[in-house]
Structures are given as structure tokens and as C-alpha cells.
Design an enzyme around this catalytic site. Structure first.
Site, PDB file in Angstrom:
ATOM      1  CE  LYS A 141      24.268 -15.126  -5.399  1.00  0.00           C
ATOM      2  NZ  LYS A 141      24.182 -16.515  -5.876  1.00  0.00           N
ATOM      3  CG  HIS A 153      24.179 -19.727  -9.023  1.00  0.00           C
ATOM      4  ND1 HIS A 153      25.235 -19.515  -8.164  1.00  0.00           N
ATOM      5  CD2 HIS A 153      24.015 -18.575  -9.720  1.00  0.00           C
ATOM      6  CE1 HIS A 153      25.687 -18.289  -8.330  1.00  0.00           C
ATOM      7  NE2 HIS A 153      24.972 -17.701  -9.273  1.00  0.00           N
ATOM      8  CE1 TYR A 195      19.515 -20.869  -4.104  1.00  0.00           C
ATOM      9  CE2 TYR A 195      18.311 -19.496  -2.547  1.00  0.00           C
ATOM     10  CZ  TYR A 195      19.474 -20.149  -2.924  1.00  0.00           C
ATOM     11  OH  TYR A 195      20.588 -20.082  -2.121  1.00  0.00           O
TER      12      TYR A 195
END
Lengths: 347, 347
Positions: free
Chosen positions: A325, A294, A283
Site C-alpha cells: 500500500k 486490495h 478502497y
């Protein structure tokens, strides 16, 4: 009218005369020009023109080869997979040349130079270097380079990966408490009732469910705990916690700790990537766990001399893509950490 | 009123008297009954009651232990991860007991027996056997058993997997042509202009783009080609193609060929699972490639004596879930192939 090519054993190219320069080089970017209207083609270019019926045959001494016989005599795995990728990019409307003089000036270290859509070898611009691999060809980490990697699987399907440098950075909260009471259990650390901010703002550990929330009992991984102990945030000896990490994970622990530490120092919060089969999910901006965004990256830690199987690479990248991701490899060497992102692309 | 327990070193249980039977066993499924109102608790059950404040302390000789000190003295990794899973299932409203006499009769080979929601140890019904692992504990393939597997990661998050037998079957088209012309290239086989049905109906190979579609040139993997050669469908010697497969892949090739062959014999079409990092994706019902459904399974081939890391298992299962397929492990041994499915579940 169909032309024939002549195989030139000395240079390993196929020469085509007549109006070949205008027809193949000037207008469609095959080969490089020789004297007059003659051009020279790499075998992969010649095979493609044969395949399309633009060349009728290739003459080599007494042999007159069609596509089938030309392909059958080309030795080695590489020719097959390079041909498939060459043909695929051509069919997608791109021109590409072997990454070698005299096809292109200052060629990149790759198999092909791919030109921007609508451009060719004479326009002096390369969109990206392209490397081609069969799915069973290992890739040493040290050979990663920026560009596109095309992997051809056993059933001749092609996957394209974009490879690039990617240095993570963030601006997450970093303030830590001092010397919280903690206990080293077998393979984790419990921090007894630290200030809520340790979890809430800096996102260390995982609260043990059912306890008072304003003074949570946090379970921390050995990585988190080693880092916290080094920062003086918990009352354990850093060396003892690190030693436990090594006992449990071996040398991998030190590698992961270096990546963990550097991520924290870059303002990025690493949490376990276990559910994604990675070392960490990260993060970039954590102010409060209640307002957690997210996670952006999945990080896999490797030694700098690791060797990847394209199959594992496909798995990692596919999974990262599926959870929106980006897959990042952290290559840990003596001189520091190199960060590489790998993403699937469609040319 | 909070009770205290007494640690019984001989049996490794915690005894609680007073109204414990009614309060903990009858109404909430902890422990097993002894004489009168006394019950015996496994350490994990006792820790949970301590944690919740239902037990005030556990007395062991001169020691009076609270949750913190009771947990700190329990040795080994296992207690920690078993406690976390026990507490998690309790918090989800399930009762569970150690999978051992006298907690449950005829206990399954597992860590816990989990009872159906609303039921407990006295109801004579087990919902599933539950095994608990830390993420770093390897799982030998031979130890797979039907039930639920809980994996606790380094940050104490729990993932549940349902493990079961799964024999693939299908009713795909099987008719093959005879002795089509084919060429063995370095690591694939080209079948020159076979009947369209070889691709269209039975889904072998991959057409080389740009050729006439009614007589496609098919590129087949070495697995497909070995099987087709064994069936007499292409004019290559099966032993030669198989040998090439071994040269390219080693012993893995024979293992994958056995799985490929058995899938074909079961009416299932295996195609490469490369893009998913698996050996195969499979289609149970192929009549026409134009009308191809979604592939149902991802198959990974392992030797029967393989050992899994929970981390790899998480990656495989997560990926399969993300693409709406079921992960199946094909374990290849001397006596045949065992098929196991593994899926993520939420208890």
C-alpha cells in the site's frame, strides 16, 4: 597528476586551478567555473575529490589538509550526513550539485539538485530536488515538499523517500438508506438490521457474527456513525455521536472525521487502519464487499503543524510497502486537507 | 425450548434453572453450578446465550430484556469489547470463562481463562490467560504478563497477540583489537583503518565506500563507539563519547547503551533497527559478515514505566511479522532489563 585545492574563506569554497575545469567540471560535474580553467567547489564536493584521491590536499593558510583532517574540522552534523549522501549518489552514477546559485540556475529549495542519469549541471535539467536529514532531525509537516528525502541513520545507512502530493479519489457506491434504528454504546454504534446494502455495497460497519445475514446487525465506529447520522442514514443525533467521539478520542476525533468525510465525498471508502497502525486503509472502488479489491492507501491523519521524526516515517513507510500500500499523510489545517504520499525509492 | 434467566443483583450474575446445568454448563462450559440444576452466568455469558437464542430473555424485576436491551443497558466500554472477544473465541470453537472464582479455581490475573480446544472449565487445564483491551486503552509496560492479549479496534475487529518473556542469547564472535585510531565527529565516530576483523567478524560499524577493503575506514554509531571505547578497542575516552551521545539523544542514549551492552554481553550483535522503526535488529550468531544470517529480533527500548498504545503495538508487531522477525521490548529499569516478545497469533 594530483591537484591541490585552496580554501577560499570569503566564499566558503575550495578553488582549484590548472586543468580542473576540464577534468572535474566539464567531464564529471563538480563545482562551477571561475575565470580561465579555475573552478570553485563546495566543501562537500572538495571532500569527495579528496576522498577519491583526485585532489591531493586542500591548503588553508599554513594548513595542508587531507581527507581525514578536512572532514574532522568541518563543524556540525550536517556536513557528515550530506557528504555520505553525496558520495552514495556519486557511487550510483548520478551527478548532483548543491541546490544554490551559481551551481545551478533557479535552484530548488533543497540541499542538492540531482541530475538525470548521464546528465550534469550544464544540461539544464534537474531530475529531482534532494533533501538530506539525519535520523534524529525532526521534519515539520509544513516543510514537506515534492522531491526526494534522504535519511541517514546512526550507522550511516541511507534510506531514500519520494515525497509527492497525492489527492485520493474513487468511484465507490454512495447510496444510503434513511433513518435506520441504531443504538449508541460506549464507544461504538450498533445499527439494528439495516438494509444489507449498507454493509454490502457501501461498506459501513462490521456485521455481528452469527446473526441473520440478509438483515445484519452492524457495529459501526463512532466516525462511521457520525457521518451516517449527518447523512440521515441512522436515527441518532449527529451532535450526540460526535460528542461521544470527542469524549473518547479528544480533538483527534474532529480531525479524523474531517478526513473520513472528505474521503467519502471523494468516492473513497475509508475503513480502520488499526492493524497497520494507521488511521485508515482506503478502497477507491467499492461496489460490493463480496468483490472487494486490495486497499490501496494507508492514511495517517496529522494536524497541519505536526512534526515528524524520521524514525516514525521510516516505520510507516516500511510497513505500507510491506503490505503493498502507499502511505499517505492527511495534514488537516484551517484551510483544508493536504494529502502527501511518501514511498521508499532506490535512486 | 428456550429458557429465561433471572438477573441476581447481589452477585451480578444471571441465574438459570430448569435443565440449564446439563444444557449449558456440562455440555458447553457456560457459567458455574449452583444448587440442583441451577447455574449462574456472568453477564457476558448470558449475553452470548441471548445472542444465540439459547436464552429467550433475562428478567430483572419488572423488565424482560432481549439481547438488544440487555447490551444497551450494560455500562462502560469494557462490556462491549469483552463480549466481542468472548463471542469470537466461542465461534472459533473454544470454551472460556471469566478469570475469577468460582468459574475457575486459582484464576490467572486476566479477563478470561481460555481452555484447550475440546476442554472446558471442569477439566482443570487452562490453555492461556486472555486479556481484552479496546484499541484506545493504554497498556502500562509494568502490566505486561505472559498470555494472550486481544485488542478490539474501533470497527470491532479483533487482533490477538501472544505476550511472553524472551531473553536474547547468542554466540557471536567477541574478540576486539586494541586502541585503534578513531575520530569523534558530530554524531558518529570514524575508526581509521582498523583490522578488518572489527567489521568482518564482530560486525562493528559500516565501511566508508570506495576505500581499501582490507583496511576499511569504519563509521560507527555513538553507541558502538562508546562500547568500543569502554572495551579499550578505540583510542577515545569513553566518557567523552558517551557525553556526546547524551547531547545528541538525551536520556534515551543511556537506556539504549544499557541494552546495547547487555546484548553484546549475551553474544548477540545489535545493529541499528532504523529501517524498521526499531532501536535494534539483532543477530544471534555472527562469525563473518560475508556469511550473515537473517536478523532474528527487532528490539525496541523503553523505560520500565513506559505506557504503550495498542495502536503502536499493532504497528510494531505487524511490521516485525512482515519482515519475519520477532518484536521484542527491552524494558529498562533500576534493577535491570526485562525482555518481552509480542507476536500476532490466530487462536
Amino acid at each position: 597528476m594530483s591537484l591541490e585545492g585552496r580554501f577560499d574563506e570569503d566564499d566558503g569554497v575550495v578553488r582549484v586551478g590548472d586543468n580542473a575545469r576540464q577534468r572535474f567540471y566539464d567531464s564529471r560535474g563538480y563545482g562551477y567555473p571561475l575565470e580561465g580553467n579555475e573552478i570553485a567547489l563546495a566543501p562537500v564536493e572538495a571532500a569527495h575529490l579528496l576522498f577519491r584521491g583526485d585532489l591531493a590536499a586542500i591548503v588553508d593558510g599554513d594548513d595542508r589538509l587531507d581527507f581525514q583532517s578536512f572532514v574532522a574540522r568541518e563543524p556540525g552534523t550536517d556536513f557528515g550526513v550530506r557528504f555520505l549522501v553525496y558520495a552514495d549518489l556519486r557511487s550510483r552514477g548520478f551527478y548532483l550539485s548543491p541546490a544554490a546559485e551559481p551551481w545551478v540556475a533557479n535552484p530548488p529549495d533543497a540541499d542538492f539538485a540531482v541530475f538525470p542519469r548521464g546528465k550534469g549541471p550544464t544540461d539544464g535539467e534537474i531530475e529531482y530536488p534532494l533533501r538530506v536529514l539525519g535520523e534524529r532531525t525532526d521534519v515539520p509537516a509544513s516543510a514537506l515538499s515534492a522531491g526526494v528525502l534522504a535519511v541517514v541513520d546512526e550507522e550511516s545507512e541511507i534510506t531514500y523517500f519520494e515525497v509527492g502530493r497525492r489527492d485520493p479519489s474513487g468511484d465507490s457506491a454512495t447510496a444510503l438508506p434513511e433513518r435506520c434504528e441504531a443504538a449508541l454504546l460506549a464507544d461504538r454504534v450498533v445499527v439494528w438490521e439495516p438494509p444489507l446494502a449498507l454493509y454490502e455495497e457501501t461498506f459501513y460497519g462490521q456485521p455481528l457474527e452469527g446473526r441473520e445475514y440478509d438483515r445484519p446487525t452492524l457495529q459501526c465506529s463512532l466516525l462511521e456513525a457520525t457521518y451516517l447520522a449527518e447523512q440521515g442514514a441512522i436515527d441518532l443525533d449527529p451532535a450526540t455521536v460526535r460528542e461521544r467521539g470527542r469524549d473518547v478520542e479528544g480533538e483527534r476525533f474532529d480531525r479524523r472525521l474531517r478526513v473520513y468525510t472528505e474521503l467519502r465525498e471523494r468516492g473513497v471508502v475509508p475503513k480502520t487502519g488499526y492493524k497497520f497502525g494507521a488511521d485508515f486503509r482506503t478502497y477507491a472502488t467499492v461496489d460490493s464487499v463480496d468483490d472487494l479489491g486490495h486497499s490501496e492507501l494507508l492514511v495517517r491523519v496529522h494536524p497541519a503543524d505536526a512534526v515528524f521524526e524520521p524514525r516514525d516515517l521510516a516505520l510507516d513507510v516500511r510497513l505500507a510497502h510491506g503490505v503493498r500500500k502507499t502511505m499517505v499523510f492527511a495534514l488537516v489545517g484551517d484551510d483544508g486537507i493536504e494529502w502527501w504520499s511518501i514511498e521508499r525509492v532506490t535512486p
